[in-house]
Write a protein that holds these residues in place. Structure first.
Motif, mmCIF file in Angstrom:
data_model
loop_
_atom_site.group_PDB
_atom_site.id
_atom_site.type_symbol
_atom_site.label_atom_id
_atom_site.label_comp_id
_atom_site.label_asym_id
_atom_site.label_seq_id
_atom_site.Cartn_x
_atom_site.Cartn_y
_atom_site.Cartn_z
ATOM 1 N N LEU A 32 4.871 -12.709 -84.188
ATOM 2 C CA LEU A 32 3.953 -13.422 -85.074
ATOM 3 C C LEU A 32 2.683 -12.635 -85.349
ATOM 4 N N ARG B 34 4.997 -12.791 -90.585
ATOM 5 C CA ARG B 34 4.649 -14.195 -90.842
ATOM 6 C C ARG B 34 4.982 -14.558 -92.278
ATOM 7 N N TRP C 229 -1.123 -22.565 -90.147
ATOM 8 C CA TRP C 229 0.194 -21.960 -89.984
ATOM 9 C C TRP C 229 1.158 -22.835 -89.187
ATOM 10 N N TRP D 297 -4.493 -13.439 -84.671
ATOM 11 C CA TRP D 297 -3.089 -13.288 -84.302
ATOM 12 C C TRP D 297 -2.895 -12.069 -83.418
ATOM 13 N N ILE E 223 8.485 -21.488 -82.501
ATOM 14 C CA ILE E 223 7.160 -21.894 -82.978
ATOM 15 C C ILE E 223 6.755 -23.204 -82.318
ATOM 16 N N LEU F 79 13.376 -16.036 -83.921
ATOM 17 C CA LEU F 79 12.707 -16.782 -84.983
ATOM 18 C C LEU F 79 13.564 -16.826 -86.236
ATOM 19 N N TRP G 163 5.212 -14.189 -79.659
ATOM 20 C CA TRP G 163 3.820 -13.883 -79.988
ATOM 21 C C TRP G 163 3.717 -12.526 -80.674
#
Lengths: 128, 128
Positions: free
Chosen positions: B19, B25, A91, A16, B84, B65, B16
DNA sequence: AATTCACGTTACTATATTGTCACATTAATT
DNA sequence: AATTAATGTGACAATATAGTAACGTGAATT
């Protein structure tokens, strides 16, 4: 209360982290085409110094997203899709069911069922 | 040489980045179950201070998000799967064809065709 | 043997991220 | 009106990240 806790037990954290940078993603896109030696990669990122690109490469290697094989005086760097696949399976997949098919409809409905407030009134909860 | 250039033109960079952190997360996983008010989220991450969690929440909000709606003295935070989904469609998808179906086989074969070295001998390349 | 070229690294700087403590604000309750 | 509870913030410290310039290494070539 359901505790989240610090669980990088996933093992995918370096992946990640590696994917968080646009230059690194660009390098992976670049390698998606075909394997490249180090200099080719460095020259493909002209807005960065040699060492800058090298460090990005290191990050990608440590995340096992790039595999490097010696070939005489050159190193051939190739893409490894396995970690990307794992991220998808562990995920993205579980979230995907929220936007595909019936589940999305159900969830939308559930959220509209909580209009003004009173959390805990009509929402499903963990037992506790 | 094919230039990669600096292209965060994607628009998904904040996503990104968001995350990249395991706590964030975990919060998204937490919200996948059902919407939660801020305190519930804060208490679900007991190893961090209140403000620590708040800042993670801010990052998630800026990446769109998490959507937050006022409800009296509380705020109800709910998951937004759209970013996502976009990451999946714009980035993971193209890689997926490398591990699914015939394309994987072809690529494996192509890589084995470059045994000891001489990059550029039998590999497809951009014209340049 | 000397040179060249691909590759990597040491040393250093600047900025971003991650985190804490203590405090401010605002809505509901008594 | 005073209190409580949910939420958010200002100021700061520690660490991680991203970057540069200049230098070292070692295989191929001349």
């Amino acid at each position: 209360m359901t505790e989240i806790a610090a669980r990088p037990a996933d093992g995918l954290d370096p992946v990640w982290k590696a994917l968080a940078d646009p230059t690194r993603r660009a390098i992976l896109d670049f390698l998606r085409d075909c394997p490249r030696n180090t200099t080719e990669i460095v020259e493909s990122v002209p807005h960065l110094s040699r060492f800058g690109v090298m460090k990005h490469l290191d990050v990608l290697r440590q995340a096992h997203l790039v595999h490097t094989r010696e070939a005489g005086r050159q190193r051939v760097n190739s893409l490894n899709v396995v970690p990307i696949r794992q991220i998808y399976e562990r995920w993205v997949g579980p979230f995907q069911e929220l936007w595909s098919g019936e589940l999305l409809r159900i969830k939308d409905e559930a959220e509209k069922k909580v209009p003004g407030g009173k959390p805990g009134t009509s929402r499903r909860r963990k037992k506790h």
